[in-house]
Design an enzyme around this catalytic site. Structure first.
Site, short mmCIF file in Angstrom:
data_model
loop_
_atom_site.label_atom_id
_atom_site.label_comp_id
_atom_site.label_asym_id
_atom_site.label_seq_id
_atom_site.Cartn_x
_atom_site.Cartn_y
_atom_site.Cartn_z
N GLU A 167 -3.58 -2.52 18.46
CA GLU A 167 -2.90 -3.55 18.89
C GLU A 167 -2.60 -4.87 18.17
O GLU A 167 -2.07 -6.00 18.67
CB GLU A 167 -3.59 -4.00 20.42
CG GLU A 167 -4.13 -2.87 21.09
CD GLU A 167 -3.26 -1.86 21.38
OE1 GLU A 167 -2.39 -1.95 21.26
OE2 GLU A 167 -3.72 -0.77 22.21
N ASP B 138 5.77 2.06 15.96
CA ASP B 138 4.70 3.34 16.44
C ASP B 138 5.55 4.49 15.77
O ASP B 138 6.75 4.59 15.85
CB ASP B 138 4.55 3.40 17.97
CG ASP B 138 3.71 2.27 18.56
OD1 ASP B 138 3.07 1.90 17.86
OD2 ASP B 138 3.83 2.14 19.74
#
Length: 507
Positions: free
Chosen positions: A181, A320
């Site tokens: 994260e 991502d």
């Protein structure tokens, strides 16, 4: 220089449900993203192209890409995809037959690719790309925890063991890190430096939006690279990113008779039943336009940032990996064309490691607690909407440390009970579960997974603390059949309660 950074991660999914969330998530991402992105990078490697992008693969994902059960199930999934496409191709329904034929070709290619290059798992594929110098591989801590909220003993263990896991899989310990994260709190740079980490990713606002150069953090030599939001959001923005273009294949619109995706986006407000059929030629034309747009966006950004800082600037575009292919079907084709087009436009492409070597480094900076989540703080993982997780995590942390410390005093040698208790704790503490609840994406599944791992830990720990060693070992073996992402995990390597931790390393 432009540095692409891709972060590849999924939580441990094997043996924990199939549909709509569970193993299907793994196999869809594998087929749609990992296979084509690796194939694309392989083509660039065969041409001798080096330093094309920085690729993070979390240990928990790497474990699934190598796991024999997952490999067999993935092979079955690809065969099922081909069968569904075959049935659609022979259906005779207008529109469905061309869709089936197209999907059959794609499934056949994926099967051939998987059987010829992935039969021994993902590690040989990724290691080959790294050995060719085409990618820089980033490491990560075991099981993807939200590190700032993790107990220091567990944080040190997860980081050190995660980096060692990368070395065992890929042949060399990664110097770079994609922290789960992009979460950071002051002092973690000392942990990184002690563990041998030379650079890590943060989100752009963590550096105050000044991402044109990497920054040594505090008094350390560890570099923080910041994601350039102006460029990254040009690709992946909820409102204006490329994947939302009308010509691209719609991720959500599914032909329920076949389970195949048959429509294009058409329009943001168009309901699924009103979507137009997917047109590969139309999509290819959109890819070409968006490649040109991105190159111009990067060119303009580099010029403005270089003028602002008075020297050549760096742009870090980070995403991502699952965006490329899984969420955005045309993403791998777009990425390959961009990697070819940027050098032709006079823009150097490089990895984070190469950027550091080339001197894209500014003055040291102290940075604040942060993440790449909503608000760029920690609210997604410790806000009021996930208070149950912070309470659960506190309880689980106390339990695992208590049990392991007691067993360390009386059990000599490898301890399968301690190993499984620690495994279940790490799986409970994955950052994915509170994220999924905060974002209301399969929140029920996330809660079920967190509490299931917590139950496994408590069940084993209860038997062990009652002195029922036979039952504790029996339960450990049973849970291990479902939860064994890291077979070599050894609880004896957890720092002891009185062991001083100097920057994440046993002093």
């Amino acid at each position: 220089m432009l540095a692409f950074v891709l972060h590849s991660h999924l939580p441990w999914l094997a043996h924990h449900g199939a549909w709509p969330v569970g193993e299907e998530w793994l196999y869809q991402s594998w087929a749609a993203s990992y296979l084509p992105v690796a194939e694309m990078l392989g083509r660039l490697a065969d041409e001798g192209r080096t330093d094309q992008l920085t690729l993070g693969v979390t240990p928990v994902l790497a474990a699934q890409l190598d796991d024999p059960y997952c490999l067999a199930a993935m092979h079955h999934w690809l065969g099922n995809w081909q069968l569904r496409a075959h049935e659609a191709a022979l259906s005779g329904r207008p529109g469905t037959a061309p869709l089936g034929a197209r999907e059959h070709r794609a499934a056949a290619h994926a099967l051939e690719l998987f059987e010829s290059r992935w039969r021994h798992g993902g590690s040989p594929v990724l290691r080959g790309l790294a050995d060719a110098g085409t990618v820089e591989l980033l490491g990560g801590p075991l099981a993807h925890p939200f590190q700032p909220l993790l107990h220091p003993r567990l944080r040190e263990f997860a980081l050190r063991e995660g980096l060692a896991y990368g070395r065992s899989r890929f042949g060399s310990e990664p110097g770079g890190l994609w922290a789960p994260e992009c979460a950071y709190k002051p002092g973690m740079e000392a942990d990184y430096q002690a563990a041998g980490v030379t650079h890590f990713m943060v989100d752009g606002p963590t550096l105050g939006g000044d991402t044109a150069l990497a920054r040594p953090v505090g008094d350390s030599s560890v570099l923080a690279f910041g994601r350039d939001l102006a460029v990254s959001y040009r690709v992946w923005s909820p409102r204006s990113g490329y994947p939302g273009h009308a010509a691209y294949r719609d991720f959500y619109a599914i032909d329920h008779a076949t389970g195949l995706k048959s429509s294009r986006v058409t329009g943001r407000t168009v309901p699924d039943h009103g979507k137009a059929p997917y047109d590969p030629e139309r999509a290819a034309n959109a890819v070409e336009k968006h490649v040109a747009d991105f190159v111009e966006t990067v060119r303009a950004r580099l010029r403005s940032e270089s003028a602002r800082i008075g020297r050549d600037a760096l742009v870090v575009a980070a995403f991502d990996t699952e965006l490329y292919g899984h969420w955005w079907y045309e993403g791998p084709a777009w990425l390959e064309q961009v990697l070819r087009a940027l050098p032709e436009a006079g823009i150097e492409v490089g990895t984070l490691r190469l950027a550091a070597e080339r001197g894209y480094v500014g003055a040291p900076r102290d940075i604040a607690a942060s993440s790449w989540g909503s608000g760029k703080d920690w609210r997604v993982w410790e806000g009021p909407q996930v208070r149950e997780f912070t309470e659960l995590n506190e309880d689980i942390t106390a339990s695992v440390l208590r049990v392991l410390d007691k067993r360390a005093e009386v059990v000599f040698g490898r301890d399968p009970v301690a190993d499984q208790v620690l495994t279940e704790a790490l799986l409970t503490l994955q950052s994915d579960w509170p994220f999924m609840v905060s974002k209301d994406t399969a929140a029920g599944y996330a809660r079920d997974r967190a509490y299931k791992h917590a139950h496994a830990l408590r069940e084993i720990a209860d038997a062990a603390e009652r002195g029922d060693e036979h039952r504790a070992r029996e339960l450990s073996a049973a849970w291990r059949r479902a939860d064994a992402p890291f077979p070599d995990l050894d609880a004896r390597r957890l720092p002891g309660p009185n062991t001083p931790l100097a920057g994440g390393r046993i002093a």
